[in-house]
Motif scaffolding. Structure first.
Motif, PDB file in Angstrom:
ATOM      1  N   LEU A   4       0.837  -1.079  -0.355  1.00 23.35           N
ATOM      2  CA  LEU A   4       0.406   0.117  -0.137  1.00 23.35           C
ATOM      3  C   LEU A   4       1.277   1.192  -0.148  1.00 23.35           C
ATOM      4  CD1 LEU A   4      -3.058   0.767   0.317  1.00 23.35           C
ATOM      5  CD2 LEU A   4      -3.153   0.468   2.095  1.00 23.35           C
ATOM      6  N   ASP A  49       0.866  -2.712   5.971  1.00 20.15           N
ATOM      7  CA  ASP A  49      -0.436  -2.695   5.248  1.00 20.15           C
ATOM      8  C   ASP A  49      -1.625  -2.015   6.153  1.00 20.15           C
ATOM      9  OD1 ASP A  49       0.979  -3.049   2.641  1.00 20.15           O
ATOM     10  OD2 ASP A  49      -0.589  -3.948   1.742  1.00 20.15           O
ATOM     11  N   GLN A  53      -3.317   1.535   6.331  1.00 16.27           N
ATOM     12  CA  GLN A  53      -4.106   1.955   6.368  1.00 16.27           C
ATOM     13  C   GLN A  53      -4.752   2.791   7.005  1.00 16.27           C
ATOM     14  OE1 GLN A  53      -6.592  -1.695   6.120  1.00 16.27           O
ATOM     15  NE2 GLN A  53      -7.195  -0.972   4.093  1.00 16.27           N
ATOM     16  N   TYR A  92      -7.409   4.503  -1.343  1.00 18.31           N
ATOM     17  CA  TYR A  92      -6.652   3.515  -1.185  1.00 18.31           C
ATOM     18  C   TYR A  92      -7.737   2.923   0.731  1.00 18.31           C
ATOM     19  CZ  TYR A  92      -3.979   6.764  -4.010  1.00 18.31           C
ATOM     20  OH  TYR A  92      -3.255   7.436  -4.511  1.00 18.31           O
TER      21      TYR A  92
END
Length: 154
Positions: A4, A49, A53, A92
């Protein structure tokens, strides 16, 4: 490097090449926040990730709150900019639960808590313990809490 984070960096490079000022500044600020999180504490670490996030979600929440504040202060141009940045960051993040989906999950959790003997507004903590793992990253905490309160009260 996490996938990511590398995607954010690739998109930043593409935004810079495409001369997309809004996207490039938003991604720069987000990558800076990720880097700050990585070096925070006693020793540097690489974020997973999920951690990346969470940082993106936190940044998106800041944008929503700032847009609201600017809107209330009558600064519509700045509010629009913050909303646009929030929309870029939302790309995202996983898709948020709809109100109906959230209500369904909370209703099941309330029934579980009642089956365990929890009643009324005091059951909020127990219901939140059941709901939070199910909706982590898919619904904002304030939204979840409001839905839980509403269903416990009514």
């Amino acid at each position: 490097m996490t996938t990511l984070k590398s995607k954010l960096q690739e998109d930043l490079t593409a935004a810079i090449r495409g001369r997309d000022e809004l996207r490039s500044s938003t991604l720069r600020l987000t990558l800076t926040a990720i880097t700050k999180e990585e070096v925070a504490g006693t020793e540097a670490r690489e974020l997973s990730d999920d951690d990346v996030q969470k940082v993106i979600a936190r940044e998106a929440k800041k944008r929503r709150e700032a847009a609201e504040a600017f809107g209330q202060a009558g600064r519509t141009e700045q509010a629009e900019k913050e909303k646009a940045e929030g929309e870029i960051l939302a790309e995202y993040l996983p898709k948020q639960l709809s109100d109906d989906e959230l209500r369904e999950i909370v209703t099941q959790a309330v029934e579980e808590a009642r089956a365990a003997g929890a009643e009324g507004p005091r059951a909020m903590g127990q219901v939140m313990k059941i709901v939070n793992p199910k909706v982590a990253g898919l619904a904002e905490g304030g939204r979840v809490a409001a839905t839980v309160k509403k269903l416990l009260a009514g």
